[in-house]
Motif scaffolding. Structure first.
Motif, PDB file in Angstrom:
ATOM      1  N   LEU A 182      61.993  52.746  39.534  1.00 50.17           N
ATOM      2  CA  LEU A 182      63.432  52.791  39.258  1.00 50.17           C
ATOM      3  C   LEU A 182      63.905  54.244  39.226  1.00 50.17           C
ATOM      4  N   SER A 183      65.044  54.515  39.780  1.00 48.31           N
ATOM      5  CA  SER A 183      65.607  55.853  39.719  1.00 48.31           C
ATOM      6  C   SER A 183      66.003  56.153  38.282  1.00 48.31           C
ATOM      7  N   ARG A 184      65.884  57.413  37.886  1.00 50.69           N
ATOM      8  CA  ARG A 184      66.251  57.758  36.507  1.00 50.69           C
ATOM      9  C   ARG A 184      67.734  57.517  36.258  1.00 50.69           C
ATOM     10  N   ARG A 185      68.500  57.610  37.327  1.00 51.33           N
ATOM     11  CA  ARG A 185      69.939  57.348  37.200  1.00 51.33           C
ATOM     12  C   ARG A 185      70.229  55.887  36.951  1.00 51.33           C
ATOM     13  N   ALA A 186      69.235  55.039  37.184  1.00 47.47           N
ATOM     14  CA  ALA A 186      69.430  53.604  37.004  1.00 47.47           C
ATOM     15  C   ALA A 186      68.974  53.151  35.625  1.00 47.47           C
ATOM     16  N   VAL A 187      68.684  54.127  34.754  1.00 46.24           N
ATOM     17  CA  VAL A 187      68.181  53.799  33.423  1.00 46.24           C
ATOM     18  C   VAL A 187      69.097  54.427  32.369  1.00 46.24           C
ATOM     19  N   GLU A 204      62.471  66.409  28.228  1.00 47.74           N
ATOM     20  CA  GLU A 204      61.324  65.686  28.788  1.00 47.74           C
ATOM     21  C   GLU A 204      61.270  65.736  30.311  1.00 47.74           C
ATOM     22  N   GLY A 205      62.319  66.267  30.943  1.00 49.03           N
ATOM     23  CA  GLY A 205      62.357  66.206  32.404  1.00 49.03           C
ATOM     24  C   GLY A 205      62.563  64.777  32.892  1.00 49.03           C
ATOM     25  N   LEU A 206      63.247  63.989  32.098  1.00 43.45           N
ATOM     26  CA  LEU A 206      63.527  62.579  32.433  1.00 43.45           C
ATOM     27  C   LEU A 206      65.025  62.350  32.317  1.00 43.45           C
ATOM     28  N   PRO A 207      65.780  62.827  33.270  1.00 46.36           N
ATOM     29  CA  PRO A 207      67.249  62.788  33.096  1.00 46.36           C
ATOM     30  C   PRO A 207      67.835  61.389  33.258  1.00 46.36           C
ATOM     31  N   VAL A 208      67.570  60.536  32.274  1.00 42.73           N
ATOM     32  CA  VAL A 208      68.177  59.205  32.273  1.00 42.73           C
ATOM     33  C   VAL A 208      69.575  59.315  31.662  1.00 42.73           C
ATOM     34  N   ASN A 209      70.365  58.261  31.824  1.00 38.05           N
ATOM     35  CA  ASN A 209      71.705  58.257  31.222  1.00 38.05           C
ATOM     36  C   ASN A 209      71.584  58.074  29.714  1.00 38.05           C
TER      37      ASN A 209
END
Ligand code: SAH
Length: 345
Positions: A182-187, A204-209
């Motif tokens: 899953l794209s991080r933008r989709a989370v 964390e280098g996990l650019p989620v919404n």
């Protein structure tokens, strides 16, 4: 802490299989079975040596969830009640949008944040969910419907920042290219506002919404609605959000459950726009889902629209959350709560 197999990161699987005298590519195969093909049992993993499968099955049971209940709404929304391996119950929701299916998962069994409008918190916190138990909610819905999952929101029962390490591990596994990819933008991760967690996630280098459950644009009212506001001021929470925004570049969403005569006053429009404007935040208005156990009522449709218009006049981006699945115990935690208390009804 040692994790179960489905909660392990790829490098941990490699190390584990090395201990079993297996070459590195086996870890890749195993990871794919666990997270791409989403196997429920070792028997399915036909390209792994039978002896290895047997050894693993003996020492490391695969975490799976059991579906206890599934309610399907007229609008296509589905609500699931899952039993964890220790029989504890959590609920998840599948929402069907034009842009694809979105799954809303729980991050804890129960919750200890105590928000006064929320059913998830009525029975307190039982325990944290493991990364595998968060993933399995998505995988089981995927297996059941056979439809691809395009978006994941951590907005079910529980406070994700109160289960931080498992949350981050879950996010890494969910967005791993060899898993669901899953794209991080989709989370999207939704929090009631724990500044340390928000700041840590920013790094964390996990650019989620990120969604902040704001619900009140000033401290006094927020403290009445959300006990967590007694621990952290709005200034501290908004500062952490600003940090998240500058670190990740992801627009922040403010969740705002509109409660009649409580947080829908003219001064709330003023204060809300003062908070959202400088942060370039998006406001998501949710007419509060009435929870029988609490006394809050939602404003009428026209009032919600008027509240939105006033914010828009101030240049704020606003949307009204579509009400989905209300015919099936829509609000967070209601299905589980009813199940736990069925005997009293
Ligand atoms: N603990 C996290 C995520 C779980 S709650 C958080 O607080 O964000 C998911 C969202 O649903 C939150 O915005 C929460 O405030 C909201 N919510 C809970 N009960 C609600 C209700 N009765 N009506 C409308 N929104 C509600």
């Amino acid at each position: 802490m040692t994790y179960d197999l489905r909660s392990m990161l790829p490098e941990e699987l490699t190390a584990l299989l090395r201990e079993h005298g297996q070459p590195a590519y086996r870890a890749g195969q195993l990871f794919s079975w666990l997270h791409h093909r989403q196997a429920r049992s070792y028997e399915e993993m036909t390209d792994l040596p039978a002896a290895l499968r047997q050894t693993l099955a003996g020492s490391m049971p695969l975490t799976t969830v059991r579906m206890i209940d599934r309610q399907i709404s007229r609008d296509g929304t589905e609500k699931y009640l899952f039993a964890m391996p220790d029989d504890r119950l959590v609920e998840s929701v599948l929402m069907r949008y034009r842009f694809g299916n979105s799954v809303c998962i729980s991050s804890q069994v129960g919750c200890r944040m105590g928000c006064t409008f929320c059913a998830s918190t009525l029975d307190g916190l039982e325990r944290n969910l493991l990364p595998s138990e968060m993933l399995e909610q998505i995988y089981e819905i995927h297996r059941t419907t056979g439809e691809p999952v395009k978006h994941v929101v951590v907005m079910g029962t529980g406070e994700p920042m109160d289960n931080y390490d498992n949350l981050v591990r879950f996010l890494r596994l969910l967005t791993h290219e060899k898993g669901m990819g899953l794209s991080r933008r989709a989370v999207t991760v939704s929090t009631c506002g724990l500044p340390e967690g928000i700041r840590a996630l920013a790094e964390e280098g996990l650019p989620v919404n990120l969604a902040l459950s704001l619900h009140a644009p000033e401290d006094e009212l927020r403290r009445r609605l959300m006990p967590i506001a007694r621990r952290y001021t709005l200034a501290e929470v908004i500062d952490a959000c600003r940090y998240y925004y500058t670190q990740t570049g992801r627009q922040i969403t403010f969740e705002y459950a509109l409660i009649r005569d409580v947080n829908d006053r003219p001064q709330d429009v003023e204060n809300l726009s003062r908070l959202a404007g400088p942060l370039d935040a998006h406001i998501n208005l949710i007419p509060v889902n009435p929870v029988r156990e609490r006394g809050y009522r939602e404003p009428g449709g026209a009032e919600v629209q008027a509240f939105k218009n006033k914010l828009e006049k101030k240049g704020i981006h606003v949307s009204i959350r579509r009400v989905m699945g209300r015919d099936i115990d829509g609000a967070c935690g209601q299905l589980r709560h009813r199940r736990l208390h069925d005997t009293n009804q």
